[in-house]
Design a protein around this motif. Structure first.
Motif, PDB file in Angstrom:
ATOM      1  N   TYR A  45      -5.478  -0.934   1.554  1.00  0.00           N
ATOM      2  CA  TYR A  45      -4.885   0.284   0.999  1.00  0.00           C
ATOM      3  C   TYR A  45      -3.387   0.120   0.776  1.00  0.00           C
ATOM      4  CZ  TYR A  45      -9.012   3.242   1.144  1.00  0.00           C
ATOM      5  OH  TYR A  45     -10.236   3.792   0.884  1.00  0.00           O
ATOM      6  N   GLU A  46      -2.728  -0.650   1.623  1.00  0.00           N
ATOM      7  CA  GLU A  46      -1.293  -0.866   1.427  1.00  0.00           C
ATOM      8  C   GLU A  46      -1.037  -1.706   0.177  1.00  0.00           C
ATOM      9  OE1 GLU A  46       0.350  -2.359   5.068  1.00  0.00           O
ATOM     10  OE2 GLU A  46       0.096  -0.459   6.128  1.00  0.00           O
ATOM     11  N   VAL A  47      -1.947  -2.625  -0.127  1.00  0.00           N
ATOM     12  CA  VAL A  47      -1.848  -3.373  -1.381  1.00  0.00           C
ATOM     13  C   VAL A  47      -1.993  -2.404  -2.559  1.00  0.00           C
ATOM     14  CG1 VAL A  47      -3.042  -5.023  -2.879  1.00  0.00           C
ATOM     15  CG2 VAL A  47      -2.601  -5.605  -0.489  1.00  0.00           C
ATOM     16  N   ALA A  48      -3.008  -1.535  -2.490  1.00  0.00           N
ATOM     17  CA  ALA A  48      -3.238  -0.567  -3.565  1.00  0.00           C
ATOM     18  C   ALA A  48      -2.029   0.345  -3.745  1.00  0.00           C
ATOM     19  CB  ALA A  48      -4.487   0.261  -3.261  1.00  0.00           C
ATOM     20  N   GLU A  49      -1.435   0.761  -2.631  1.00  0.00           N
ATOM     21  CA  GLU A  49      -0.272   1.658  -2.690  1.00  0.00           C
ATOM     22  C   GLU A  49       0.919   0.965  -3.357  1.00  0.00           C
ATOM     23  OE1 GLU A  49       2.661   4.061   0.416  1.00  0.00           O
ATOM     24  OE2 GLU A  49       0.647   3.491   1.032  1.00  0.00           O
ATOM     25  N   ALA A  50       1.140  -0.305  -3.024  1.00  0.00           N
ATOM     26  CA  ALA A  50       2.256  -1.042  -3.633  1.00  0.00           C
ATOM     27  C   ALA A  50       2.052  -1.207  -5.133  1.00  0.00           C
ATOM     28  CB  ALA A  50       2.405  -2.404  -2.957  1.00  0.00           C
ATOM     29  N   ILE A  51       0.804  -1.451  -5.540  1.00  0.00           N
ATOM     30  CA  ILE A  51       0.510  -1.615  -6.963  1.00  0.00           C
ATOM     31  C   ILE A  51       0.711  -0.301  -7.705  1.00  0.00           C
ATOM     32  CG2 ILE A  51      -1.345  -2.057  -8.624  1.00  0.00           C
ATOM     33  CD1 ILE A  51      -2.442  -4.119  -6.612  1.00  0.00           C
ATOM     34  N   GLU A  52       0.194   0.794  -7.130  1.00  0.00           N
ATOM     35  CA  GLU A  52       0.321   2.094  -7.787  1.00  0.00           C
ATOM     36  C   GLU A  52       1.778   2.535  -7.884  1.00  0.00           C
ATOM     37  OE1 GLU A  52      -2.281   4.625  -5.593  1.00  0.00           O
ATOM     38  OE2 GLU A  52      -4.073   3.569  -6.260  1.00  0.00           O
ATOM     39  N   ALA A  53       2.588   2.133  -6.892  1.00  0.00           N
ATOM     40  CA  ALA A  53       4.015   2.468  -6.917  1.00  0.00           C
ATOM     41  C   ALA A  53       4.819   1.462  -7.735  1.00  0.00           C
ATOM     42  CB  ALA A  53       4.558   2.521  -5.490  1.00  0.00           C
ATOM     43  N   GLU A  54       4.136   0.424  -8.259  1.00  0.00           N
ATOM     44  CA  GLU A  54       4.787  -0.664  -9.001  1.00  0.00           C
ATOM     45  C   GLU A  54       5.912  -1.283  -8.175  1.00  0.00           C
ATOM     46  OE1 GLU A  54       5.917   0.692 -12.875  1.00  0.00           O
ATOM     47  OE2 GLU A  54       3.855   1.110 -13.484  1.00  0.00           O
ATOM     48  N   TYR A  56       6.707  -4.181  -6.881  1.00  0.00           N
ATOM     49  CA  TYR A  56       6.392  -5.600  -6.931  1.00  0.00           C
ATOM     50  C   TYR A  56       7.257  -6.433  -5.989  1.00  0.00           C
ATOM     51  CZ  TYR A  56       3.850  -3.950 -10.968  1.00  0.00           C
ATOM     52  OH  TYR A  56       3.002  -3.243 -11.770  1.00  0.00           O
ATOM     53  N   ASP A  57       8.391  -5.877  -5.561  1.00  0.00           N
ATOM     54  CA  ASP A  57       9.222  -6.597  -4.595  1.00  0.00           C
ATOM     55  C   ASP A  57       8.501  -6.757  -3.264  1.00  0.00           C
ATOM     56  OD1 ASP A  57      11.278  -6.853  -6.388  1.00  0.00           O
ATOM     57  OD2 ASP A  57      12.348  -5.066  -5.707  1.00  0.00           O
ATOM     58  N   HIS A  58       7.620  -5.807  -2.937  1.00  0.00           N
ATOM     59  CA  HIS A  58       6.912  -5.869  -1.669  1.00  0.00           C
ATOM     60  C   HIS A  58       5.430  -6.202  -1.823  1.00  0.00           C
ATOM     61  CE1 HIS A  58      10.448  -3.385  -0.492  1.00  0.00           C
ATOM     62  NE2 HIS A  58      10.360  -4.124   0.576  1.00  0.00           N
ATOM     63  N   LEU A  59       4.936  -6.242  -3.066  1.00  0.00           N
ATOM     64  CA  LEU A  59       3.510  -6.494  -3.267  1.00  0.00           C
ATOM     65  C   LEU A  59       3.086  -7.841  -2.713  1.00  0.00           C
ATOM     66  CD1 LEU A  59       0.743  -5.802  -4.352  1.00  0.00           C
ATOM     67  CD2 LEU A  59       1.494  -6.591  -6.617  1.00  0.00           C
ATOM     68  N   HIS A  60       3.914  -8.883  -2.929  1.00  0.00           N
ATOM     69  CA  HIS A  60       3.506 -10.205  -2.441  1.00  0.00           C
ATOM     70  C   HIS A  60       3.416 -10.221  -0.919  1.00  0.00           C
ATOM     71  CE1 HIS A  60       7.822 -10.725  -1.718  1.00  0.00           C
ATOM     72  NE2 HIS A  60       7.521 -11.772  -0.971  1.00  0.00           N
ATOM     73  N   GLU A  61       4.264  -9.424  -0.259  1.00  0.00           N
ATOM     74  CA  GLU A  61       4.195  -9.335   1.201  1.00  0.00           C
ATOM     75  C   GLU A  61       2.906  -8.641   1.630  1.00  0.00           C
ATOM     76  OE1 GLU A  61       6.591  -7.318   4.974  1.00  0.00           O
ATOM     77  OE2 GLU A  61       7.506  -7.348   2.987  1.00  0.00           O
ATOM     78  N   GLU A  62       2.542  -7.558   0.940  1.00  0.00           N
ATOM     79  CA  GLU A  62       1.312  -6.845   1.272  1.00  0.00           C
ATOM     80  C   GLU A  62       0.088  -7.716   1.006  1.00  0.00           C
ATOM     81  OE1 GLU A  62       1.447  -4.316   2.927  1.00  0.00           O
ATOM     82  OE2 GLU A  62       3.412  -3.415   2.517  1.00  0.00           O
ATOM     83  N   LEU A  63       0.126  -8.492  -0.067  1.00  0.00           N
ATOM     84  CA  LEU A  63      -0.982  -9.412  -0.360  1.00  0.00           C
ATOM     85  C   LEU A  63      -1.089 -10.482   0.726  1.00  0.00           C
ATOM     86  CD1 LEU A  63      -0.500  -9.815  -4.206  1.00  0.00           C
ATOM     87  CD2 LEU A  63      -2.477  -8.786  -3.061  1.00  0.00           C
TER      88      LEU A  63
END
Length: 274
Positions: A45-54, A56-63
């Motif tokens: 869900y945290e990955v989904a939240e980062a994507i929906e919020a765009e 991208y600075d933190h998306l790789h960390e969540e992934l």
């Protein structure tokens, strides 16, 4: 010596060290398949939240956090003699090759990649047929077999409806779905007015299920739509609360009429920004 960039092999080694009886981490050593499931769901869900919020600075960390869950399961599987990370990768690659004959007609990753089916509808038809064959090989003969019980209810409803639609059990268009929603609303009103709480609960479930059907016909993911609605509600409520705080007041001190006026003001401000 610190490496310039770590690899998947380093991550596997790190996981093994964390689980090691000799100098490993006490918390990691206590975990099991079952105990880390909640973390896996949360990370997804945290990955989904980062994507929906765009974000991208933190998306790789969540992934990375989500990947760590897979690595954890792989280590648990290796210790128990069930499977290891290489088995996970091998099974995944073979499944993707099998499900993409239009890209890998030879069934080999580095073989002849001149595909057959090129249109999206043909690809989808092939995909569903292949998945149905896979379910059959597992002994899942029913149309609805294999839809995970652990899925969020809205997502599971959408998957059940999609399976049924694939064999022709579906409304011809969304107008039939909207009529059904109105019918369910009327039945919910009737149940509420009768004072039958159990019937009201059932009718509410029918209404939610019909709303998921509308989302499917609109090609909208119901979980995503509801998460967006949650964020919108949260933003608007916070704005109302902030407005009252500036007056030295609390939400509980305001009348419903005043709260509605503030709410409408927030909505108008949003529309002006848009």
């Amino acid at each position: 010596m610190r490496r310039e960039k770590y690899s998947i092999e380093d991550l596997l080694h790190l996981m093994a060290r964390l689980r090691s009886p000799d100098g490993g981490c006490p918390w990691d050593r206590k975990q099991s398949f079952a105990t880390i499931v909640p973390s896996t769901i949360e990370e997804a869900y945290e990955v989904a939240e980062a994507i929906e919020a765009e974000d991208y600075d933190h998306l790789h960390e969540e992934l990375g956090d989500l990947l760590f869950q897979v690595i954890f399961y792989a280590q648990l599987g290796r210790e128990a003699g069930h499977f290891d990370f290489s088995a996970i990768v091998d099974t995944l690659v073979r499944k993707l090759l099998r499900r993409h004959p239009h890209v890998f007609p030879s069934g080999e990753l580095y073989g002849d990649n001149r595909g057959g089916v090129t249109d999206e509808d043909g690809v989808k038809a092939n995909w569903e047929a292949i998945k149905a064959a896979e379910r059959g090989a597992k002994g899942e003969s029913g149309t609805l077999d294999g839809v995970a019980l652990g899925l969020p209810a809205l997502t599971r409803a959408a998957k059940l409806q999609k399976r049924a639609a694939n064999v022709g059990f579906d409304w011809h268009d969304i107008s039939g779905v909207l009529d059904k929603i109105e019918e369910e609303i009327a039945e919910l009103r009737e149940a509420v007015e009768s004072g039958d709480s159990e019937s009201a609960r059932e009718e509410l479930g029918d209404l939610l299920f019909s709303c998921v059907n509308a989302a499917r016909h609109l090609k909208v993911d119901p979980e995503t739509a509801l998460r967006q609605c949650n964020r919108k509600f949260e933003t608007r409520f916070n704005a109302v609360e902030t407005s009252l705080k500036k007056q030295g007041r609390r939400v509980a001190d305001a009348s419903l009429e005043e709260l509605d006026q503030l709410w409408q003001r927030v909505k108008r401000a949003e529309n002006q920004k848009a």
